[in-house]
Design a protein around this motif. Structure first.
Motif, PDB file in Angstrom:
ATOM      1  N   VAL C 110     -24.327 -26.214 -73.965  1.00 23.29           N
ATOM      2  CA  VAL C 110     -24.258 -25.987 -72.521  1.00 23.29           C
ATOM      3  C   VAL C 110     -25.300 -24.967 -72.058  1.00 23.29           C
ATOM      4  O   VAL C 110     -26.019 -25.207 -71.078  1.00 23.29           O
ATOM      5  CB  VAL C 110     -22.829 -25.594 -72.083  1.00 23.29           C
ATOM      6  N   PRO C 111     -25.439 -23.832 -72.731  1.00 27.81           N
ATOM      7  CA  PRO C 111     -26.486 -22.901 -72.293  1.00 27.81           C
ATOM      8  C   PRO C 111     -27.880 -23.530 -72.277  1.00 27.81           C
ATOM      9  O   PRO C 111     -28.641 -23.330 -71.324  1.00 27.81           O
ATOM     10  CB  PRO C 111     -26.411 -21.771 -73.330  1.00 27.81           C
ATOM     11  N   VAL C 112     -28.197 -24.296 -73.305  1.00 30.78           N
ATOM     12  CA  VAL C 112     -29.534 -24.908 -73.341  1.00 30.78           C
ATOM     13  C   VAL C 112     -29.653 -25.985 -72.265  1.00 30.78           C
ATOM     14  O   VAL C 112     -30.677 -26.097 -71.585  1.00 30.78           O
ATOM     15  CB  VAL C 112     -29.829 -25.485 -74.739  1.00 30.78           C
ATOM     16  N   GLU C 114     -28.138 -26.134 -69.415  1.00 33.64           N
ATOM     17  CA  GLU C 114     -28.295 -25.526 -68.082  1.00 33.64           C
ATOM     18  C   GLU C 114     -29.716 -24.999 -67.876  1.00 33.64           C
ATOM     19  O   GLU C 114     -30.284 -25.157 -66.800  1.00 33.64           O
ATOM     20  CB  GLU C 114     -27.272 -24.400 -67.881  1.00 33.64           C
ATOM     21  N   LEU C 115     -30.277 -24.377 -68.902  1.00 36.70           N
ATOM     22  CA  LEU C 115     -31.652 -23.921 -68.733  1.00 36.70           C
ATOM     23  C   LEU C 115     -32.586 -25.122 -68.582  1.00 36.70           C
ATOM     24  O   LEU C 115     -33.527 -25.104 -67.782  1.00 36.70           O
ATOM     25  CB  LEU C 115     -32.114 -23.047 -69.903  1.00 36.70           C
ATOM     26  N   ALA C 294     -32.981 -20.025 -74.378  1.00 39.34           N
ATOM     27  CA  ALA C 294     -32.070 -21.040 -73.834  1.00 39.34           C
ATOM     28  C   ALA C 294     -30.646 -20.912 -74.358  1.00 39.34           C
ATOM     29  O   ALA C 294     -29.675 -21.030 -73.618  1.00 39.34           O
ATOM     30  CB  ALA C 294     -32.614 -22.436 -74.115  1.00 39.34           C
ATOM     31  N   GLY C 295     -30.523 -20.669 -75.657  1.00 36.22           N
ATOM     32  CA  GLY C 295     -29.180 -20.705 -76.232  1.00 36.22           C
ATOM     33  C   GLY C 295     -28.532 -19.362 -76.453  1.00 36.22           C
ATOM     34  O   GLY C 295     -27.304 -19.238 -76.388  1.00 36.22           O
ATOM     35  N   MET C 297     -26.962 -16.803 -75.746  1.00 40.71           N
ATOM     36  CA  MET C 297     -26.140 -16.071 -74.787  1.00 40.71           C
ATOM     37  C   MET C 297     -24.873 -15.580 -75.476  1.00 40.71           C
ATOM     38  O   MET C 297     -24.312 -16.249 -76.334  1.00 40.71           O
ATOM     39  CB  MET C 297     -25.784 -16.981 -73.615  1.00 40.71           C
TER      40      MET C 297
END
Lengths: 343, 343, 343, 343
Positions: C110-112, C114-115, C294-295, C297
């Motif tokens: 999800v973090p990647v 979203e970026l 990107a990831g 977090m």
């Protein structure tokens, strides 16, 4: 492709047949890509050593004794075209060697889910009874016929067992804005949440649902786990829809709960199939009967062939199968649904 | 709030009643915010001038002659708590003055859509017939009972009329990955596309669908527009589900098409209600009957009250109503559905 | 629970730490349910035989020589809290024994994604450039600044690699009514179709997309598979968003394609990290740079701990792990992404 | 069609042009179906009586004095191809006669929503700053650069104003599993609930959101309603994205809140356009600037033409327009957004 250089597939798909699970086009593809040895279940163990050594796939679920397995040195997968696992091969050794045991029960997920939804909507709106009354000239018009009618939209829905079927049903419910709770002890809560459903205990699913769908496979541990106490826990007037196997419920207790008026129910599966001619289930009001018809659609059988071809293509390329469900070392021996004897 | 300073609402909601359309809580709210004058339809025109002048809203659809309307100088809206418009007030003058005429038929959209889906799934899987066979001891088990079974998932679906009901049905279909084509000459194509459906001609909808849902209101122009030719155009074995009004179809032609085996069908509406006791529709196979029960659910009637309160709140604040459907100057006189006489 | 009776977990999660991957609450849970032996990667092989024999889980990816593994007779899983697999244990024997090797890379999906969406929208609308121009007093107002602006809604989108990250991105695209084509040779077409995307060849994905997202892991076979020819195939003005690993592209060819004005691009990964101070990528227009952010977090690292606890709970109960990704016998040795050295 | 028998359209679409809002194909269609009188805004009132009497539609928003309107006896609609309403015609009489006043602002909904999402994701992940740092050789790698990074997935999102733009943004958020609260006093709560969002007070939206999107049109009542107190109410570190009109906020208070580090923000609209060269907004950190570029995309202007043609087709057939937004008697005089002077 040269016939001799094609990989060998031993075909013994009973009770299916190749014509049942492959469309003519797909069967041509299969024959084009593989050398097929079509045989019967019992004959597999009697094949000559060279054949056994050459076989890359077994299509079907024939008995494979340890000594036969030992000779199948190139075997990559048993594609059993069933939803169940028979205790007829040394699974430990199969897993040790990294041979995949693949089941295709996912093809029944959508057909069963659609019938499940049909039964739930029918219980909600009394479709069967209204049509029978109309035939008999005693129909009630408008609101007079809706005393017990209710909606699925916005309802609280419980699902017991969240495998392929549970996921298919949940997808069909997408437009209903329902609150869906799921009990499935084999899945971590966060996977359920990823599917937009709430993980819940069995007790909560039973007591907080307007509709309870039973989709759980039979295992060595859950026979009859839904009995009188479970039905009592349910909301008055709630609907119980049984779609997986009759063995997970105490069927008499279920009929009692419906007969007593506490719940309504529908079932596609029965403790005996067919049920005795004089069994009370045949006339019980508040109960809809379906004679194990939920999954057995031609479109589902044909999808088996598609799945098998897709996974064989991956394995041919040295990749793991992704389409069929793999039997798991930890649970293979726990699966106890009776295999079907007819399609 | 001081009773005298509350806005006046003339209540004549026949055939509804305040208790039908408001929950006790909502009725309290209504009484708290407004001064209610509860009367009968026919008495409205006889009210004294001061009362007429004071009234901000009319709840119901009583006759309002021009001279009565002229006296209602503070009238903001007629909330008719129906889906239809009676020809009993001078609509032109109503619209000229900017008085809103509001209908609440949207409350029936979800109940009707759910029954429509139930009927479609039932036709697809033979739920009624399978249950009757099981009762009678002649059920067919497994695939033997599925010769005509088919799925909704991935099917081609046609919808005729895309008002609130069509939109509700389309939402219920969200999980079925179906291809949905819509014929609705009152809507521009791009609005249909915004809802994820394909605009199509009536001919295409009929000839390219596995399931055809008829949701069109009756207008002065479309009486009987679905006749023998329309049914012939349909795919062999396709399902026709009639949910709006019987007047849009040639009912005999429909029964012929089913009796001849070309299509299967279900209907919630009939040219006479009730139908004669000996009418062939009562025993026709391939046909599911529902006695105008699709919409008339208590939950729908109670939602009428919610909608009315929400729009009165907006209008009290000088804003336009957004919840109920507004009668349109262009089409008010075309709407020809017979109003219901019972709830 | 008695401390002695708790299952033993060997913890060597470098480069992670227990505090990085567990919230304080989760760490308490871990300590409550298990006996933890916190050590360093290199020390695992030196543990005494009794400890090795007792260990049920390894948390981390320490070197495990064959003779060490042989002593770990109760080992059920190596939970490596990484997305990659180091070649530091005898995987064949691990798989033979049915020990699960679990990776937690899904937490970055999800973090990647979203970026990735942020970068795509930024390329589509020139957000970075517009802000810099505004700072510098040379902004263009209204339509004058939108010469190259375009929408994601309704666009044709290509995704290369459809693992957890591809699925997460596809979910984020749900509201955009886009046509999504996917190239992923490790997945059968029907699984892609189940996710609502179109299976496509690499060539089609490149030539028919307005936006191309590269999410493919590096394997022994796909190093640099996206080179000058691939970029040439792309539509003029299309956007290329690189999110997985720089090794799958010919980075110089990518920069050439952007410098020549054929495409625009954004990347979170680079062939050297950090890139040289004077590298042309630092000033290239039509290119957005993100320094491998990107990831990484905190919310993603904490989710690792959640996943580990959920799967350990399943395995404690004799069930297979379902939350983490399992290394596969067929592909374990093909995964070639360099492991991270910092978090 | 005979040129003389075609309906007459008076075209004065300033500041648009026919070429801006119609593709060549659509313009051909327009000319094929209608007789066009292309003129300027100020010339409309000077047209001869026969022309005025013949005109069915006005395309644009020219001044129409009462005496001119009186002569336009066949006028069905003013399609103003704008989002705003000028106070240059006697709206009361227009509404009294049932002439529709149609605006096409909906075409900007998707473009603005996409830029809004881009800005929100950018604020969440620091895309602009990270790229500038990378250009300047001072980028931070991996987790070091993510101290303030956060996700949109699962976040609490507030939307102020839920017209076409709010609905478009909400649709784009479909894949983010966010909790969306909406403040819109012109809509009843149940309509918001139908869209899957929670109705909330302005205070709750401000204090309970990680991201606040301001999409409210300016009315005679809401000028500057978001001031210092509103920003104080917001969560520390929350993001404020302004997309509608600068007049709804106290812009200096917004900049103070960002400068003080309490919130971050982005804006597409400004109290003066362009802003003075030395204004502090040009260099403020934690703020992303976009020079009123959100909506003005060619694809949006071309969609205006499509909408106009669709609604004219409906009105030609005696049906009400359904595609454009109709001005409302109650609110026409409240709309106070300054019309654009450039496209």
């Amino acid at each position: 492709m040269n016939e001799e250089s094609k990989p060998l597939v031993i075909c013994a798909p009973e009770p299916r047949t190749l014509d049942l699970i492959f469309t003519p086009d797909r069967l041509s593809q299969l024959r084009h890509r593989y050398k097929l040895l079509e045989t019967t279940e019992d004959a597999v163990a009697t094949l000559d050593d060279a054949t056994l050594a050459e076989a890359r796939y077994v299509l079907g679920q024939p008995p494979i004794p340890a000594e036969t397995l030992a000779k199948m040195e190139n075997l990559r997968a048993v594609l059993n075209v069933e939803s169940n696992l028979l205790d007829n091969m040394p699974y430990d050794e199969v897993f040790r060697r990294g041979i995949h045991v693949l089941t295709t029960g996912a093809v029944f997920a959508v057909p069963v889910a659609e019938l499940g939804l049909a039964l739930a909507l029918d219980l909600a709106r009394g479709v069967v009874g209204a049509d029978m009354d109309f035939r008999n000239g005693c129909e009630e018009w408008g609101g007079d016929g809706n005393a017990n009618a209710r909606l699925l939209t916005g309802a609280e829905i419980g699902i017991i067992g969240f495998g392929d079927l549970g996921k298919a049903l949940n997808r069909l419910l997408a437009g209903f804005r329902a609150r869906v709770r799921v009990f499935d002890p084999w899945l971590p809560p966060s996977i359920l949440e990823d599917h937009g459903v709430e993980p819940a205990s069995l007790e909560t699913v039973l007591s907080s649902s307007d509709y309870v769908f039973v989709l759980a496979a039979v295992t060595s541990e859950n026979r009859g786990f839904l009995g009188a106490e479970a039905f009592e826990r349910m909301r008055n007037g709630a609907a119980f829809i049984l779609l997986s196997r009759a063995d997970v419920v105490d069927f008499d207790a279920l009929l009692d709960a419906v007969e007593g008026g506490h719940i309504v129910a529908a079932s596609d599966v029965f403790p005996e199939e067919p049920m005795p001619a004089d069994h009370r289930v045949r006339r019980l009001d508040g109960f809809i009967r379906s004679a194990h018809r939920a999954g057995a659609m031609d479109v589902a059988f044909k999808q088996m062939g598609d799945m098998v071809l897709e996974d064989m293509d991956l394995m041919d390329r040295g990749l793991p199968p992704m389409r069929c469900k793999r039997a798991e070392r930890e649970t293979a021996s726990r699966m106890r649904s009776r295999p079907v004897t007819t399609n």
